[in-house]
Scaffold this active site. Structure first.
Site, PDB file in Angstrom:
ATOM      1  N   ALA A 187       0.874  -0.749   0.221  1.00  0.00           N
ATOM      2  CA  ALA A 187       0.415  -0.197  -0.436  1.00  0.00           C
ATOM      3  C   ALA A 187       1.429   1.200   0.179  1.00  0.00           C
ATOM      4  O   ALA A 187       2.093   1.289   0.520  1.00  0.00           O
ATOM      5  CB  ALA A 187      -1.120   0.203   1.401  1.00  0.00           C
ATOM      6  N   ASP A 188       0.334   2.241  -0.808  1.00  0.00           N
ATOM      7  CA  ASP A 188       0.695   3.422  -0.476  1.00  0.00           C
ATOM      8  C   ASP A 188       0.056   4.938  -0.565  1.00  0.00           C
ATOM      9  O   ASP A 188      -1.603   4.203  -1.391  1.00  0.00           O
ATOM     10  CB  ASP A 188       1.826   3.977  -1.940  1.00  0.00           C
TER      11      ASP A 188
END
EC number: 3.6.1.9
Length: 193
Positions: free
Chosen positions: A68-69
């Site tokens: 995730a970012d």
């Protein structure tokens, strides 16, 4: 039991994953987080989430890896993690009294190249605060390591005037999207151990 790895060492992301009750482990992706300045914030978080998942999956090819970012966007400008208190003050100065978006890209990669991805956006409006109140918030050091220089899971929630979207997205991992991806990959929930 399938091996699930969260490609992150973020305590906020771990806390959200813990709530699911699925066994998982964490591993730092150790990737370059630079993306083309021509990318929109949404394009950048998608690319970085996939880059993180792929880096960890390359070391664990039989596992499922969740990357995730997250980036903050205000008035078309992308905000990343501040380098120091001055940068945090400048970022919060752009957000206080205004509305901004938080975009989080999520990527789940499994054995044999199976691939699922999602993007979640939340919209936040912050209270305008006095310069003294801003300095007191900065004294808490919640800005360290946080896009936009705040944490809504901490004292930063007192900055929040309005939130539209998934609160867990703001905390770093949009759990509605994560659950959808895990279900698409065939994970089941609420199993006895």
């Amino acid at each position: 039991m399938r091996d699930l790895i969260l490609a992150s060492t973020s305590s906020a992301r771990r806390a959200l994953m813990d709530g699911l009750g699925l066994p998982y482990r964490t591993q730092s992706p150790g990737v370059d987080e630079q993306v083309s300045p021509l990318h929109s914030a949404k394009e950048a978080v998608r690319e970085l989430a996939e880059r993180k998942a792929r880096a960890v999956h390359a070391r664990n090819p039989e596992a499922w890896v969740l990357g995730a970012d997250q980036l903050v966007e205000v008035n078309g400008q992308t905000l990343t993690k501040p380098e120091d208190r001055g940068a945090a003050r400048a970022q919060l100065g752009k957000l206080l009294g205004h509305t901004h978006d938080i975009h989080t890209g999520v990527c789940l990669i499994g054995p044999g190249g199976q691939h699922f991805e999602g993007l979640e956006t939340a919209r936040l409006t912050f209270h305008a605060v006095t310069p003294d109140e801003l300095e007191r918030y900065l004294d808490l050091n919640e800005w360290e390591g946080c896009c936009g220089s705040y944490r809504v899971e901490g004292a930063g929630q007192a900055l929040l005037a309005r939130l539209e979207g998934d609160r867990s997205n703001v905390q770093g991992l949009p759990m509605v999207t994560v659950v959808r991806l895990l279900r698409q990959a065939g994970f089941s929930f609420f199993e006895r151990r």
